[in-house]
Design an enzyme around this catalytic site. Sequence first.
Site, mmCIF file in Angstrom:
data_model
loop_
_atom_site.group_PDB
_atom_site.id
_atom_site.type_symbol
_atom_site.label_atom_id
_atom_site.label_comp_id
_atom_site.label_asym_id
_atom_site.label_seq_id
_atom_site.Cartn_x
_atom_site.Cartn_y
_atom_site.Cartn_z
ATOM 1 N N SER A 64 0.925 -1.267 -0.024
ATOM 2 C CA SER A 64 0.029 -0.023 -0.092
ATOM 3 C C SER A 64 1.035 1.372 -0.009
ATOM 4 C CB SER A 64 -0.795 -0.045 1.264
ATOM 5 O OG SER A 64 -0.242 -0.032 2.165
ATOM 6 N N GLU A 113 -2.172 -0.833 -13.428
ATOM 7 C CA GLU A 113 -1.826 0.275 -12.854
ATOM 8 C C GLU A 113 -0.776 0.068 -11.644
ATOM 9 O OE1 GLU A 113 -5.107 2.715 -12.062
ATOM 10 O OE2 GLU A 113 -5.502 2.821 -14.266
ATOM 11 N N ARG A 172 0.641 4.266 1.620
ATOM 12 C CA ARG A 172 1.118 4.797 2.937
ATOM 13 C C ARG A 172 1.531 3.986 4.106
ATOM 14 N NH1 ARG A 172 -4.063 8.357 3.220
ATOM 15 N NH2 ARG A 172 -4.697 6.528 2.272
#
Length: 151
Positions: free
Chosen positions: A29, A58, A31
């Site tokens: 992820s 993506e 963050r």
Amino acid sequence: MGVTIRPQVGALPVRFDENGTLEVLLITSRRSRKWIIPKGNPMKRLAPHHAAAREAFEEAGAIGAIEGRSRGHYRHRTRKARRQFHCRVAVYVMAVEKRLERFPEQDERAVRWFTVDDARSVIRNRRLRELIARVSAELASSGRLPGELPV
């Protein structure tokens, strides 16, 4: 006042390695850097499974055949602009045919192939771990991936 649950779509990118071992492609992820599967919001002009395939491209550079039906879902919480949201992610299995070195989010995430057991050991979300265990057992027993399955 009830909690609003946002729908999301996710891809479970898989392959059989040269020894016939099923592997799962995970990303980090942005963050928290937790290991997760590629996922995102539904896209208006795309069917849910095609939106999941777009997320896999993506976020991980993965290209392949994706099933047209969800194999299950899991829930997670996310934060945006200091607000917390609850999400329900419908998961679609993707047989990865190739992985591109260059893709839109390559500088924002780590991407790595894991054995199913190793993937389950690094993923924190219990429901996602359980879904991966169930789906991988189904795929391993059939010996077939989505390009060979009815969609």
